[in-house]
Design an enzyme around this catalytic site. Structure first.
Site, short mmCIF file in Angstrom:
data_model
loop_
_atom_site.label_atom_id
_atom_site.label_comp_id
_atom_site.label_asym_id
_atom_site.label_seq_id
_atom_site.Cartn_x
_atom_site.Cartn_y
_atom_site.Cartn_z
N ASP A 67 46.44 37.24 46.14
CA ASP A 67 46.69 37.11 44.71
C ASP A 67 46.96 38.45 44.05
O ASP A 67 46.81 39.51 44.67
CB ASP A 67 45.50 36.39 44.03
CG ASP A 67 44.15 36.93 44.49
OD1 ASP A 67 44.10 38.04 45.05
OD2 ASP A 67 43.14 36.24 44.28
N ASN A 136 32.22 30.54 40.75
CA ASN A 136 32.58 29.17 40.34
C ASN A 136 33.27 28.40 41.47
O ASN A 136 33.84 27.33 41.23
CB ASN A 136 33.47 29.20 39.09
CG ASN A 136 34.81 29.89 39.32
OD1 ASN A 136 35.11 30.30 40.44
ND2 ASN A 136 35.60 30.02 38.28
N GLU A 143 41.25 28.42 40.45
CA GLU A 143 40.08 28.10 39.64
C GLU A 143 39.74 26.61 39.77
O GLU A 143 40.57 25.81 40.21
CB GLU A 143 40.37 28.44 38.17
CG GLU A 143 40.73 29.91 37.92
CD GLU A 143 39.54 30.86 38.04
OE1 GLU A 143 38.54 30.52 38.69
OE2 GLU A 143 39.63 31.95 37.46
C1 GLP Z 1 38.14 37.70 42.84
C2 GLP Z 1 39.30 37.42 43.83
C3 GLP Z 1 38.86 36.50 44.92
C4 GLP Z 1 37.44 36.85 45.32
C5 GLP Z 1 36.50 36.50 44.21
C6 GLP Z 1 35.08 36.96 44.42
O1 GLP Z 1 38.47 37.63 41.52
N1 GLP Z 1 40.53 36.98 43.29
O2 GLP Z 1 39.76 36.57 46.01
O3 GLP Z 1 37.04 36.16 46.46
O4 GLP Z 1 37.01 36.86 42.95
O5 GLP Z 1 34.94 38.33 44.19
P1 GLP Z 1 33.75 39.19 44.78
O6 GLP Z 1 33.92 39.19 46.25
O7 GLP Z 1 33.94 40.56 44.18
O8 GLP Z 1 32.51 38.53 44.34
#
Ligand code: GLP
Length: 262
Positions: A67, A136, A143
């Site tokens: 992404d 979430n 989402e």
């Molecule tokens: C982000 C990314 C995801 C990631 C998630 C969790 O915003 N787009 O790919 O898995 O949120 O983030 P983190 O690993 O920092 O908790």
């Protein structure tokens, strides 16, 4: 799914790195699916150790990130093209020309998203995709309420996600509103999925993903539809799993590769 509950967060990263290295060594023309966020950082560090020790060469591996934010300058330290270059391409000694991130700065981001989806397929698909999970239940930036069949597209970030990611920006309002993300259907096309999570903040999302119903309300629950999905979690992230003891039992008695899969 195979659920691996490790002793601690460090072992989550080491285990994921081992699985990923094996998948890439097996592939003829390996393609690695990359994730941002803090969750995969330990796995990247262990992969970097393997590369530095000469046990793994990622110089010819193609990479596709999940992404990107829409509208954030490429030079912004939190653009995912910057994060992937800094946290992944450089330490893992990948060839930058082989590593792709959706173009969130394109004049037509909708066309850029569709083209990105096609480019993954044109590369032969992803051999192994590393995934984090949002609090979430999101994967990539899919989402809750995302279609389980979705392809790479433009999405609006949930308020919860913008709040979670505000820690990376100077001001909460600097977090972009939109993103391009691989769809859940795109992610499920990868031949193997490795989801990593650590910490109590992920416990509810992990329980919903692994033991809840398959539902767009928990995008990570789509992993239940994949024939080769591995979920690697530390004890805190595993703390709401009803069958945690069973997963430990299965893993301890795993006689051969694949025997641990539910
Ligand atoms: C982000 C990314 C995801 C990631 C998630 C969790 O915003 N787009 O790919 O898995 O949120 O983030 P983190 O690993 O920092 O908790």
């Amino acid at each position: 799914m195979e659920i691996i509950i490790t002793a601690d967060a460090e072992e989550v990263g080491r285990t994921a790195a081992t699985v990923i290295a094996e998948a890439l060594r097996r592939a003829d023309q390996p393609v690695l699916g990359l994730a941002t966020g803090s969750s995969p950082v330990t796995a990247y560090r262990h992969l970097a150790h393997l590369v530095a020790a000469g046990e793994l060469d990622l110089g010819g591996v193609r990479g596709f990130a999940l992404d990107e934010y829409v509208g954030l300058a490429a030079e912004h330290p939190q653009s995912y093209v910057s994060v992937i270059r800094r946290d992944v391409v450089e330490p893992l000694r990948m060839d930058p020309s082989l590593v792709h991130v959706p173009d969130g700065r394109a004049a037509d981001v909708y066309a850029a998203a569709a083209a990105y989806d096609r480019s993954i397929a044109a590369a032969g698909g992803v051999d192994v995709q590393i995934l984090g999970i949002g609090a979430n239940g999101h994967i990539g930036f899919n989402e809750p309420s995302s279609s389980l069949a979705s392809r790479t597209r433009v999405k609006t970030l949930a308020e919860r996600t913008r709040a979670d990611n505000a820690r990376f920006f100077d001001r909460p309002e600097d977090v972009p509103m939109h993103c391009i993300t691989q769809g859940i259907g795109t992610i499920l096309d990868a031949r193997q999925l490795v989801l990593v999570a650590a910490g109590a903040g992920k416990a509810a999302a992990i329980a919903a993903a692994v033991e809840g119903p398959v539902s767009g309300m928990c995008p990570a629950s789509a992993l239940q539809l994949h024939p080769d999905a591995i979920v690697v979690v530390d004890p805190a992230a595993a703390s709401q799993l009803a069958l945690a003891d069973y997963y430990r039992y299965v893993y301890a008695h795993k006689a051969a590769v694949g025997a641990g899969k539910a």
